[in-house]
Every structure is written in C-alpha cells, then in structure tokens.
Design an enzyme around this catalytic site. Structure first.
Site, short mmCIF file in Angstrom:
data_model
loop_
_atom_site.label_atom_id
_atom_site.label_comp_id
_atom_site.label_asym_id
_atom_site.label_seq_id
_atom_site.Cartn_x
_atom_site.Cartn_y
_atom_site.Cartn_z
N ASN A 114 0.80 -1.23 0.00
CA ASN A 114 0.00 0.00 0.00
C ASN A 114 0.83 1.27 0.00
OD1 ASN A 114 0.83 -0.17 2.62
ND2 ASN A 114 -1.20 -0.21 3.53
N HIS A 117 3.93 4.04 4.57
CA HIS A 117 3.65 3.89 6.01
C HIS A 117 3.46 5.29 6.59
CE1 HIS A 117 4.15 2.73 10.23
NE2 HIS A 117 4.96 3.78 10.34
#
Ligand code: IDP
Ligand code: MG
Length: 139
Positions: A114, A117
């Site tokens: 994704n 962070h």
C-alpha cells in the site's frame, strides 16, 4: 507529548515502480517539510523488528517478506498536527477504501503493498524515526 513530526516509509512496491519522486511531491505539496530522508534495504530481521507490534496478526510473515523485498525510503516529516494530517494524506490502509486525492488511492496496489507507512501516534513517530535515524541525530 504532542509533537509536530511524523515518520513515513515509501514501501518496496512504490520504490520499485519509480514512485519515490511522485510520493515525495505529494508529501511536500501537502505542506510537510522533509526533515530527514534515506533509502535503505531492510533485512527480514529489521523489518520484523519494525513491525513487532503486529507479530500476532495473520499477515505478519508476509508483511515482513514484502517489506524486505526491495528498498524503502524512510523519512521524518514536520508540519503542525503532523501525525493526524499525514494519516489523512495517505488514506485508508486498504486502497479500495482510500479517499480520492490520497497517496494510497493514487499509488497503492493492495492492502499489503500500500505504497506508504505513516505513524499512528506521536510516541510511535518518535520511536520509528529513531529506528532509522538514531535518537542522537539532530534535525
Ligand atoms: P497502517 O499502515 O494503515 O497503519 P496497519 O494496520 O498498522 O495499517 O498495518 C501495517 C501494514 O500491514 C499495512 O500498512 C499493510 O502493509 C499491512 N497489512 C495491514 N492489514 C493487512 C491485511 O489484512 N492483509 C495484508 N497486509 C496487511
Ligand atoms: Mg499502522
């Protein structure tokens, strides 16, 4: 203790697809100052230490493998209300649920890969920044 700093990593999927510049641009355009920055390849052991809080979760083993599969870019960022504002800028963990205009909406490939962070608290921002840049460095 409230701070005006947060910590981020650009994850292996995003560095491997040449999105470092695009993501850093979104970060700067979002009003964050890049205080410290470096590109590193984590060993599985270091990645495991970083995500130690998740070690009981079912995805921990895969997460460690993924986070050590290629270089990451670690950075300390500064802005008023940095932790919360950065979580807003990156969007939901699962890119399918990330809002329009967020980094994960634009760059994330999956709930695991994704793209970025972002620290979830001032305390963790400090711990995570120290993990990469050391507590004695002055920025
Ligand atoms: P966050 O990065 O949005 O704070 P966390 O729940 O802290 O999300 O999870 C840490 C990382 O673990 C996520 O960014 C993602 O890379 C991975 N992850 C979280 N949930 C899952 C899942 O359900 N399957 C696979 N990987 C996951
Ligand atoms: Mg988290």
């Amino acid at each position: 203790m409230a701070t005006n700093r947060t910590f981020t990593m650009i994850k292996p999927d995003a560095t491997q697809e040449n999105h470092i510049g695009g993501i850093l641009s979104m970060i700067e355009e979002g009003g964050f100052r890049i205080v410290a920055l470096k590109k590193v390849l984590l060993t599985a052991e270091r990645a495991g230490q970083f995500y130690e809080v998740h070690k009981e979760r079912p995805f921990y083993g895969d997460l460690v493998k993924y986070m050590s599969s290629g270089p990451i870019v670690a950075a300390i960022l500064e802005k008023d209300n940095a932790v919360a504002d950065f979580r807003t800028l990156i969007g939901a963990t699962n890119p399918a649920q990330a809002a329009e205009g967020t980094i994960r909406k634009k760059y994330a490939k999956s709930i695991e890969a994704n793209a970025v962070h972002g620290s979830d608290s001032d305390e963790n921002a400090q711990i995570e920044g120290n993990f990469f840049f050391g507590p004695d460095e002055q920025f």
